[in-house]
Scaffold this motif. Structure first.
Motif, PDB file in Angstrom:
ATOM      1  N   ASP A 114       1.113  -1.064   0.151  1.00 45.66           N
ATOM      2  CA  ASP A 114      -0.004   0.012   0.080  1.00 45.66           C
ATOM      3  C   ASP A 114       0.900   1.266   0.204  1.00 45.66           C
ATOM      4  OD1 ASP A 114      -2.269   1.423   0.254  1.00 45.66           O
ATOM      5  OD2 ASP A 114      -2.319   1.628   2.322  1.00 45.66           O
ATOM      6  N   GLY A 115       0.969   2.062  -1.160  1.00 43.36           N
ATOM      7  CA  GLY A 115       1.690   3.278  -1.069  1.00 43.36           C
ATOM      8  C   GLY A 115       2.323   3.299  -2.237  1.00 43.36           C
ATOM      9  N   PRO A 116       3.400   2.691  -2.253  1.00 46.00           N
ATOM     10  CA  PRO A 116       4.482   2.825  -3.489  1.00 46.00           C
ATOM     11  C   PRO A 116       3.946   2.320  -4.702  1.00 46.00           C
ATOM     12  CG  PRO A 116       5.265   1.218  -1.849  1.00 46.00           C
ATOM     13  CD  PRO A 116       4.088   1.803  -1.388  1.00 46.00           C
ATOM     14  N   GLU A 117       4.407   2.809  -5.796  1.00 49.03           N
ATOM     15  CA  GLU A 117       4.303   2.060  -7.035  1.00 49.03           C
ATOM     16  C   GLU A 117       4.910   0.682  -7.104  1.00 49.03           C
ATOM     17  OE1 GLU A 117       2.597   2.954  -9.786  1.00 49.03           O
ATOM     18  OE2 GLU A 117       1.965   4.979  -8.781  1.00 49.03           O
ATOM     19  N   VAL A 118       4.443  -0.350  -7.619  1.00 47.25           N
ATOM     20  CA  VAL A 118       4.905  -1.502  -7.696  1.00 47.25           C
ATOM     21  C   VAL A 118       5.319  -2.089  -9.230  1.00 47.25           C
ATOM     22  CG1 VAL A 118       4.424  -4.192  -7.273  1.00 47.25           C
ATOM     23  CG2 VAL A 118       3.619  -2.107  -5.803  1.00 47.25           C
ATOM     24  N   ALA A 119       6.180  -2.574  -9.373  1.00 47.91           N
ATOM     25  CA  ALA A 119       6.722  -3.038 -10.841  1.00 47.91           C
ATOM     26  C   ALA A 119       6.934  -4.505 -10.594  1.00 47.91           C
ATOM     27  CB  ALA A 119       7.762  -2.651 -11.367  1.00 47.91           C
ATOM     28  N   VAL A 120       6.339  -5.403 -11.540  1.00 48.80           N
ATOM     29  CA  VAL A 120       6.456  -6.899 -11.458  1.00 48.80           C
ATOM     30  C   VAL A 120       7.160  -7.206 -12.700  1.00 48.80           C
ATOM     31  CG1 VAL A 120       5.251  -9.007 -11.452  1.00 48.80           C
ATOM     32  CG2 VAL A 120       4.261  -7.259 -10.305  1.00 48.80           C
ATOM     33  N   MET A 121       8.432  -7.635 -12.534  1.00 47.54           N
ATOM     34  CA  MET A 121       9.250  -8.343 -13.784  1.00 47.54           C
ATOM     35  C   MET A 121       8.897  -9.441 -14.231  1.00 47.54           C
ATOM     36  SD  MET A 121      12.082  -5.970 -13.717  1.00 47.54           S
ATOM     37  CE  MET A 121      13.176  -6.860 -14.841  1.00 47.54           C
ATOM     38  N   LYS A 122       8.333  -9.478 -15.690  1.00 40.50           N
ATOM     39  CA  LYS A 122       8.295 -10.679 -16.259  1.00 40.50           C
ATOM     40  C   LYS A 122       9.678 -11.470 -16.298  1.00 40.50           C
ATOM     41  CE  LYS A 122       6.968 -12.607 -20.666  1.00 40.50           C
ATOM     42  NZ  LYS A 122       6.671 -12.828 -22.049  1.00 40.50           N
TER      43      LYS A 122
END
Length: 153
Positions: A45-53
């Motif tokens: 909750d809060g920060p941006e989230v990136a999910v690596m392929k």
């Protein structure tokens, strides 16, 4: 810890090519994978989230193949359709879609339209069947930043 530190960006990566039995079994694996990732993402909750392929799975140690095919490294490339467990990629995409997280995908830097070579240019890409070499990882710095920088604005 993420809640406590509130970083600007959280980057998640994982290996989605199970080679043996998983805790709880492998039945309904894609569904469980999607639910597990969605649950994890929903807790951030809060920060941006990136999910690596995930990077393409070479299914063998490239140096062993290269030692057998010294004159033609192309013989060691893995066909694109064999490099990913597509059912799990789709499960990840579905989990990401419902959470507001962002997909980071460097496949176009690791594969062409047909296969995923073990040497690109003059650089060995993999140190084993699934991990990139340090040298090639450095070559991905700029393309990775191009996908991450907009998430920090």
């Amino acid at each position: 810890r993420i809640d406590e530190e509130q970083p600007d960006l959280v980057i998640l990566a994982n290996y989605n090519n199970p080679e043996g039995p998983l805790m709880g079994g492998n039945e309904n694996l894609a569904h469980r994978w999607q639910e597990g990732l969605a649950s994890t993402l929903s807790q951030i909750d809060g920060p941006e989230v990136a999910v690596m392929k995930d990077v393409p799975d070479q299914q063998r140690t490239p140096r062993l193949c290269l030692s057998q095919h010294v004159e033609d490294a192309r013989r060691c490339a893995v066909p694109l359709e064999d490099a990913f467990v597509e059912e799990l990629v789709r499960a990840e995409d579905a989990a990401i879609e419902g959470t507001g997280a962002h997909r980071v995908d460097l496949t176009d830097r690791l594969c062409n339209e047909e296969n995923c070579p073990v040497i690109i240019g003059n650089t060995l890409v993999y140190r084993d069947g699934h991990h990139l070499t340090e040298t090639f990882s450095r070559d991905l710095t700029e393309p990775l930043w191009e996908q991450l920088e907009p998430l920090l604005e």
